[in-house]
Write a protein that holds these residues in place. Structure first.
Motif, PDB file in Angstrom:
ATOM      1  N   ARG A  16     104.165  27.837  29.649  1.00 22.95           N
ATOM      2  CA  ARG A  16     105.495  27.722  29.077  1.00 22.95           C
ATOM      3  C   ARG A  16     105.852  28.947  28.256  1.00 22.95           C
ATOM      4  N   GLY A  17     104.958  29.983  28.294  1.00 23.65           N
ATOM      5  CA  GLY A  17     105.217  31.193  27.541  1.00 23.65           C
ATOM      6  C   GLY A  17     105.024  31.005  26.054  1.00 23.65           C
ATOM      7  N   MET A  18     104.227  29.972  25.623  1.00 25.32           N
ATOM      8  CA  MET A  18     104.077  29.683  24.207  1.00 25.32           C
ATOM      9  C   MET A  18     102.602  29.503  23.848  1.00 25.32           C
ATOM     10  N   SER A  19     101.692  30.260  24.448  1.00 24.58           N
ATOM     11  CA  SER A  19     100.271  30.069  24.219  1.00 24.58           C
ATOM     12  C   SER A  19      99.902  30.321  22.760  1.00 24.58           C
ATOM     13  N   THR A  20      99.143  29.375  22.189  1.00 25.19           N
ATOM     14  CA  THR A  20      98.648  29.539  20.830  1.00 25.19           C
ATOM     15  C   THR A  20      97.136  29.747  20.834  1.00 25.19           C
ATOM     16  N   ALA A  21      96.528  29.863  22.024  1.00 25.67           N
ATOM     17  CA  ALA A  21      95.094  30.040  22.135  1.00 25.67           C
ATOM     18  C   ALA A  21      94.702  31.409  21.576  1.00 25.67           C
ATOM     19  N   ASP A  22      93.536  31.474  20.968  1.00 23.60           N
ATOM     20  CA  ASP A  22      93.033  32.706  20.377  1.00 23.60           C
ATOM     21  C   ASP A  22      92.373  33.550  21.464  1.00 23.60           C
ATOM     22  N   PRO A  23      92.914  34.737  21.786  1.00 17.93           N
ATOM     23  CA  PRO A  23      92.330  35.560  22.847  1.00 17.93           C
ATOM     24  C   PRO A  23      90.876  35.947  22.572  1.00 17.93           C
ATOM     25  N   ILE A  24      90.518  36.144  21.300  1.00 18.14           N
ATOM     26  CA  ILE A  24      89.130  36.500  20.976  1.00 18.14           C
ATOM     27  C   ILE A  24      88.197  35.352  21.322  1.00 18.14           C
ATOM     28  N   GLU A  25      88.567  34.150  20.885  1.00 18.86           N
ATOM     29  CA  GLU A  25      87.737  32.975  21.164  1.00 18.86           C
ATOM     30  C   GLU A  25      87.622  32.729  22.664  1.00 18.86           C
ATOM     31  N   GLN A  26      88.746  32.854  23.381  1.00 20.20           N
ATOM     32  CA  GLN A  26      88.723  32.618  24.822  1.00 20.20           C
ATOM     33  C   GLN A  26      87.831  33.618  25.538  1.00 20.20           C
ATOM     34  N   LEU A  27      87.926  34.882  25.158  1.00 19.37           N
ATOM     35  CA  LEU A  27      87.150  35.915  25.833  1.00 19.37           C
ATOM     36  C   LEU A  27      85.659  35.734  25.593  1.00 19.37           C
ATOM     37  N   TRP A  28      85.268  35.479  24.344  1.00 15.98           N
ATOM     38  CA  TRP A  28      83.851  35.295  24.066  1.00 15.98           C
ATOM     39  C   TRP A  28      83.324  34.013  24.699  1.00 15.98           C
ATOM     40  N   SER A  29      84.132  32.982  24.772  1.00 21.13           N
ATOM     41  CA  SER A  29      83.717  31.757  25.452  1.00 21.13           C
ATOM     42  C   SER A  29      83.489  32.017  26.936  1.00 21.13           C
ATOM     43  N   PHE A  30      84.358  32.836  27.546  1.00 28.05           N
ATOM     44  CA  PHE A  30      84.195  33.189  28.950  1.00 28.05           C
ATOM     45  C   PHE A  30      82.900  33.967  29.156  1.00 28.05           C
ATOM     46  N   VAL A  31      82.636  34.940  28.292  1.00 24.50           N
ATOM     47  CA  VAL A  31      81.413  35.739  28.408  1.00 24.50           C
ATOM     48  C   VAL A  31      80.184  34.839  28.314  1.00 24.50           C
ATOM     49  N   ALA A  32      80.207  33.896  27.377  1.00 20.16           N
ATOM     50  CA  ALA A  32      79.072  32.981  27.227  1.00 20.16           C
ATOM     51  C   ALA A  32      78.908  32.095  28.454  1.00 20.16           C
ATOM     52  N   ALA A  33      80.023  31.562  28.968  1.00 21.03           N
ATOM     53  CA  ALA A  33      79.953  30.674  30.132  1.00 21.03           C
ATOM     54  C   ALA A  33      79.497  31.416  31.374  1.00 21.03           C
ATOM     55  N   ALA A  34      79.794  32.705  31.470  1.00 23.46           N
ATOM     56  CA  ALA A  34      79.408  33.489  32.653  1.00 23.46           C
ATOM     57  C   ALA A  34      77.901  33.551  32.815  1.00 23.46           C
ATOM     58  N   GLY A  35      77.162  33.364  31.731  1.00 25.73           N
ATOM     59  CA  GLY A  35      75.705  33.361  31.828  1.00 25.73           C
ATOM     60  C   GLY A  35      75.156  32.199  32.616  1.00 25.73           C
ATOM     61  N   ASN A  36      75.967  31.161  32.793  1.00 27.16           N
ATOM     62  CA  ASN A  36      75.543  29.992  33.581  1.00 27.16           C
ATOM     63  C   ASN A  36      76.132  29.984  34.979  1.00 27.16           C
ATOM     64  N   ALA A  37      76.797  31.065  35.372  1.00 26.00           N
ATOM     65  CA  ALA A  37      77.515  31.102  36.652  1.00 26.00           C
ATOM     66  C   ALA A  37      76.765  31.935  37.683  1.00 26.00           C
ATOM     67  N   ASP A  38      77.060  31.631  38.954  1.00 24.76           N
ATOM     68  CA  ASP A  38      76.529  32.400  40.073  1.00 24.76           C
ATOM     69  C   ASP A  38      77.600  33.299  40.685  1.00 24.76           C
ATOM     70  N   ALA A  39      78.867  32.886  40.537  1.00 28.52           N
ATOM     71  CA  ALA A  39      79.972  33.603  41.177  1.00 28.52           C
ATOM     72  C   ALA A  39      81.220  33.433  40.334  1.00 28.52           C
ATOM     73  N   VAL A  40      82.219  34.246  40.623  1.00 25.94           N
ATOM     74  CA  VAL A  40      83.508  34.131  39.947  1.00 25.94           C
ATOM     75  C   VAL A  40      84.614  34.292  40.978  1.00 25.94           C
ATOM     76  N   VAL A  41      85.519  33.328  41.019  1.00 29.31           N
ATOM     77  CA  VAL A  41      86.732  33.444  41.834  1.00 29.31           C
ATOM     78  C   VAL A  41      87.806  33.967  40.899  1.00 29.31           C
ATOM     79  N   PHE A  42      88.399  35.112  41.230  1.00 32.92           N
ATOM     80  CA  PHE A  42      89.342  35.683  40.274  1.00 32.92           C
ATOM     81  C   PHE A  42      90.537  36.297  40.983  1.00 32.92           C
ATOM     82  N   ASP A  43      91.580  36.508  40.190  1.00 35.22           N
ATOM     83  CA  ASP A  43      92.810  37.108  40.692  1.00 35.22           C
ATOM     84  C   ASP A  43      93.438  37.892  39.545  1.00 35.22           C
ATOM     85  N   THR A  44      94.192  38.923  39.894  1.00 30.62           N
ATOM     86  CA  THR A  44      94.941  39.680  38.899  1.00 30.62           C
ATOM     87  C   THR A  44      96.409  39.700  39.286  1.00 30.62           C
ATOM     88  N   GLU A  45      97.257  39.727  38.279  1.00 29.16           N
ATOM     89  CA  GLU A  45      98.664  40.034  38.475  1.00 29.16           C
ATOM     90  C   GLU A  45      98.896  41.405  37.860  1.00 29.16           C
TER      91      GLU A  45
END
Length: 364
Positions: free
Chosen positions: A19-48
């Motif tokens: 909705r163009g109104m994100s209140t999520a903290d980019p720092i928290e999201q990025l570090w959470s992603f980095v941590a979760a990637a340690g449990n992953a085998d692959a990543v499906v991703f896309d860029t705009e």
């Protein structure tokens, strides 16, 4: 917090971002992603991105981490580019410059994102483009290139549907009977790519499409290309102009999408009103629902366009059909343009074009 817990938390932020109104903290999201990637085998991703040329920049990354052949975490982040956002990209993705204004830049996101995905299998639709974009952004920041093993669902689709005229993500979903619309948003495209992969990898033999389906697919593909070409041409045209309306804005709901210019019929009898503003003027107008009163389309619904309280004209029946449902029953405040064409200048005629959203889909 577990990876699944992190994913649920992030999804809440993602809906706000839609909705163009994100209140999520980019720092928290990025570090959470980095941590979760340690449990992953692959990543499906896309860029705009801001385009497809050598000077294109990333404006959004969406990634679906995969562990034990199942999604375990989602990450989606808008990125503020160092360049203006073309109007054609806004039309394609729905992302606006205001959406990007308070977002982190590539220097904040890309290095950590690259670090997180280096051990993983990379999966995407036309994934080589997205890998190239990541390496372009990373190169500008001094990051080492990624050269991971990758799996491309577009390549798989071409192998499994050898005579399909197009293997775009949207067309592959059609071929696989996935009843969804490609949104051209990074995380939704990543999710849809994962859905396609699940079906493609279980196909035993290639499928040759019958002639009528090939022709229908070719028609849809041609229409999509035409729309995108029109969007980019329109983006180039608008980028050199000040499109701020010069008259007072009326009260009412505003629809200010500059995607499809529609000629207003009857404008030539109101030259006194239009000539006050001159060629290449951008104007606020009010748009209301009406009915064509005479001629071969008498009784057909139409949209009536008024400038400064004077009804200038109405849009043709065919255009009303193409844009039906885009203006609410109570009407709207919209933008119109007096074109600065050589033919109009030579004849001394002022015309008005109503700026509408994209035409409704006629593919189905």
């Amino acid at each position: 917090m577990s990876a699944l817990g992190l994913r649920a938390s992030h999804r809440h932020g993602r809906h706000a971002a839609d909705r163009g109104m994100s209140t999520a903290d980019p720092i928290e999201q990025l570090w959470s992603f980095v941590a979760a990637a340690g449990n992953a085998d692959a990543v499906v991703f896309d860029t705009e991105t801001t385009g497809i040329g050598a000077d294109a920049r990333i404006i959004e990354i969406g990634a679906l981490l995969i562990g034990d052949d199942a999604p375990i975490y989602e990450y989606d982040q808008l990125i503020q580019p160092p360049t203006r956002l073309p109007a054609g990209i806004t039309e394609l993705t729905g992302i606006t410059e205001s959406d990007l204004a308070d977002q982190p830049d590539a220097g904040f996101v890309i290095p950590q994102f690259l670090t997180a995905i280096r051990p993983l299998l990379l999966i995407g639709h036309n994934v080589s483009f997205d890998i190239r974009m990541l390496n372009i952004e990373g190169g500008l920041l001094g990051c080492r290139e990624i050269s991971n093993a990758f799996l491309d669902t577009m390549t798989m689709s071409r192998r499994m549907f050898p005579n399909a005229p197009s293997c775009s993500l949207q067309e592959v979903m059609r071929l696989l009977d996935i009843n969804e619309i490609e949104e051209h948003r990074a995380i939704s495209d990543a999710r849809q790519t994962w859905q396609c992969l699940q079906q493609l990898k279980h196909m035993k033999d290639p499928v040759v499409l019958p002639d009528d389906e090939v022709e229908e697919s070719r028609r849809r593909h041609a229409m999509t290309k035409r729309r995108r070409y029109t969007a980019y041409m329109r983006s180039s045209y608008l980028s050199n102009r000040n499109t701020t309306p010069v008259n007072a804005k009326p009260d009412g709901m505003v629809i200010d999408q500059f995607v499809s210019g529609v000629t207003v019929s009857g404008d030539t009898v109101h030259q006194d009103v239009l000539s006050r503003y001159g060629y290449d003027a951008w104007l606020w107008v009010t748009v209301s629902h009406g009915v064509i009163e005479s001629g071969k389309n008498a009784g057909h619904p139409t949209l009536c366009v008024a400038l400064d309280g004077v009804e200038i004209g109405r849009i043709p029946a065919l255009q009303e059909e193409r844009h039906r449902g885009q203006v609410p029953p109570e009407g709207a405040v919209m933008v119109a343009h007096i074109p600065n064409s050589k033919a109009d200048r030579e004849s001394g005629i002022y015309r008005l074009r109503l700026q509408m959203p994209a035409e409704n889909s006629r593919e189905d």
